[in-house]
Design a protein around this motif. Structure first.
Motif, PDB file in Angstrom:
ATOM      1  N   THR A  95       1.570  -5.345   5.113  1.00  0.00           N
ATOM      2  CA  THR A  95       1.622  -4.051   6.112  1.00  0.00           C
ATOM      3  C   THR A  95       2.025  -2.774   5.343  1.00  0.00           C
ATOM      4  O   THR A  95       2.598  -2.937   4.163  1.00  0.00           O
ATOM      5  N   LEU A 127       2.533   8.478   9.582  1.00  0.00           N
ATOM      6  CA  LEU A 127       2.081   7.023   9.470  1.00  0.00           C
ATOM      7  C   LEU A 127       2.836   6.224  10.389  1.00  0.00           C
ATOM      8  O   LEU A 127       2.833   5.078  10.097  1.00  0.00           O
ATOM      9  N   ALA A 130       1.486   3.319  12.158  1.00  0.00           N
ATOM     10  CA  ALA A 130       0.533   2.468  11.537  1.00  0.00           C
ATOM     11  C   ALA A 130       1.229   1.671  10.370  1.00  0.00           C
ATOM     12  O   ALA A 130       0.619   0.841  10.001  1.00  0.00           O
ATOM     13  N   ARG A 133       0.879  -2.233  10.688  1.00  0.00           N
ATOM     14  CA  ARG A 133      -0.553  -2.664  10.461  1.00  0.00           C
ATOM     15  C   ARG A 133      -1.082  -2.961   9.002  1.00  0.00           C
ATOM     16  O   ARG A 133      -0.200  -2.448   8.044  1.00  0.00           O
ATOM     17  N   ASP A 137      -6.368  -2.447   7.151  1.00  0.00           N
ATOM     18  CA  ASP A 137      -7.040  -1.700   8.354  1.00  0.00           C
ATOM     19  C   ASP A 137      -7.025  -0.146   8.136  1.00  0.00           C
ATOM     20  O   ASP A 137      -7.593   0.558   8.991  1.00  0.00           O
ATOM     21  N   TYR A 138      -6.287   0.288   6.996  1.00  0.00           N
ATOM     22  CA  TYR A 138      -5.977   1.734   7.046  1.00  0.00           C
ATOM     23  C   TYR A 138      -7.386   2.319   6.468  1.00  0.00           C
ATOM     24  O   TYR A 138      -8.106   1.795   5.572  1.00  0.00           O
ATOM     25  N   SER A 139      -7.656   3.606   6.948  1.00  0.00           N
ATOM     26  CA  SER A 139      -8.757   4.425   6.462  1.00  0.00           C
ATOM     27  C   SER A 139      -8.344   4.870   4.960  1.00  0.00           C
ATOM     28  O   SER A 139      -7.133   4.810   4.596  1.00  0.00           O
ATOM     29  N   MET A 142      -5.600   7.668   5.189  1.00  0.00           N
ATOM     30  CA  MET A 142      -4.302   6.794   5.356  1.00  0.00           C
ATOM     31  C   MET A 142      -3.746   6.142   4.310  1.00  0.00           C
ATOM     32  O   MET A 142      -2.729   6.176   4.028  1.00  0.00           O
ATOM     33  N   THR A 143      -4.773   5.411   3.412  1.00  0.00           N
ATOM     34  CA  THR A 143      -4.445   4.622   2.317  1.00  0.00           C
ATOM     35  C   THR A 143      -3.774   5.366   1.295  1.00  0.00           C
ATOM     36  O   THR A 143      -2.675   5.346   0.557  1.00  0.00           O
TER      37      THR A 143
END
Ligand code: ATP
Length: 238
Positions: A95, A127, A130, A133, A137-139, A142-143
Motif C-alpha cells: 500500500t 494522498l 489513498a 490502497r 491502484d494509483y493513477s 498519484m504514483t
C-alpha cells in the motif's frame, strides 16, 4: 553566512562505449535554488542526474554535495539527497503507507518519525485517503506524488528529480509543483530535468542548457536567454 553550494560538478565525464554522454560538465547549484536542467533527447540530463544521485559513477571529475565529496563519502552525500525511485513495479503489492514506511526505514528513521512524516507528506500531496490502497491502484499522477513523498521522507536538503512531470496529469503536476515550491521556500534545493522549456521557465530560478553532453548556457532565465541569443547568432552566421 554559509555559501556552500548544494552541488558542485567539476569536469564530470561519462562515456558509453567510446561515446561521451557527458563530456566534461562544470555546474554550480546554489543552495536554495530551484534548478532546471533542460535539453533535447540524449543531451545527457539523465546521465548527469544519475551521477549526482550516485546511481552511476563518473569516469572523471568531482561532485560535491553541500561540500561533501561524493566520491570519497558516497553514503554521506546520499543521505543529504532525495531521489525519485524509478522502479515502482517491485513494490506493487504494497500500500502507499507501507511503501512510505519502507523508504523511512531505508533512510534510518525511527517508526514514530516516519509516521509523522507520512502524515505531513500525505496531507501536502493530498494522498491521505489513498494510503491504505495498494500502489497498483494509483493513477500515474498519484504514483508520482507518492514517489516524491518517498524521496522526501527523510527531509533531505536536496531533491534530484529526473523529469518529475513526465506523463503526469495537469492537476497532479500542479500539486507536485506546489509542494516543491514550498520545499524550496523552506530552504530546500531542487534540481530537475525536463524537455518543456515553458514548464521549466515557470518554476526554475536558474537553468543549465545541455546539448551533446555539454553545458551550452547556464544562469538565471534572463542570462540564459541572452546567451542563447548569442548562440543562435553564432549558428546563423556559421
Ligand atoms: P532523454 O531526455 O531522452 O532522457 P537525456 O538528456 O536524459 O535524454 P541521457 O539519457 O543521459 O540523455 O543520454 C545521453 C547519451 O548517452 C545518449 O546518447 C544515450 O543514447 C547514451 N546513453 C545513455 N545511457 C546509456 C547506456 N546505458 N548505454 C549506452 N548509451 C547510453
Amino acid at each position: 553566512e554559509d555559501n556552500t553550494p548544494a552541488l558542485e560538478l567539476r569536469g564530470v565525464v561519462k562515456t558509453y562505449g567510446g561515446e561521451p554522454a557527458v563530456a566534461g560538465i562544470d555546474l554550480t547549484v546554489p543552495a536554495g535554488s530551484f534548478y532546471g536542467l533542460v535539453g533535447p533527447n540524449g543531451a545527457g540530463k539523465t546521465t548527469t542526474l544519475s551521477m549526482i544521485s550516485g546511481l552511476l559513477r563518473a569516469d572523471r571529475g568531482e561532485i560535491d554535495v553541500f561540500g561533501v565529496e561524493a566520491r570519497k563519502h558516497p553514503r554521506a552525500a546520499k543521505a543529504l539527497m532525495g531521489v525519485l525511485p524509478d522502479r515502482m513495479r517491485t513494490f506493487d503489492r504494497l500500500t502507499g503507507r507501507q511503501l512510505l514506511y519502507y523508504f523511512g526505514a531505508l533512510r534510518g528513521l525511527k517508526s514514530r518519525e516516519t509516521k509523522e512524516r507520512i502524515e505531513q507528506l500525505a496531507e501536502a500531496f493530498e494522498l491521505t485517503g489513498a494510503l491504505a490502497r495498494p500502489v497498483t491502484d494509483y493513477s500515474t499522477g498519484m504514483t508520482k506524488k507518492l514517489m516524491l513523498a518517498c524521496a522526501m521522507i527523510h527531509a533531505p536538503r536536496l531533491l534530484v528529480l529526473d523529469e518529475p512531470f513526465e506523463s503526469v496529469d495537469p492537476v497532479s503536476a500542479q500539486k507536485l509543483l506546489d509542494v516543491l515550491r514550498q520545499y524550496v521556500d523552506g530552504g530546500g534545493t531542487v534540481i530537475l530535468s525536463g524537455h518543456s522549456m515553458e514548464l521549466i521557465e515557470r518554476m526554475c530560478s536558474r537553468i543549465a542548457v545541455l546539448v551533446t553532453g555539454q553545458v551550452l548556457a547556464e544562469g538565471t532565465l534572463d542570462e540564459v536567454r541572452g546567451e542563447m541569443t548569442l548562440e543562435q547568432r553564432f549558428v546563423d552566421l556559421s
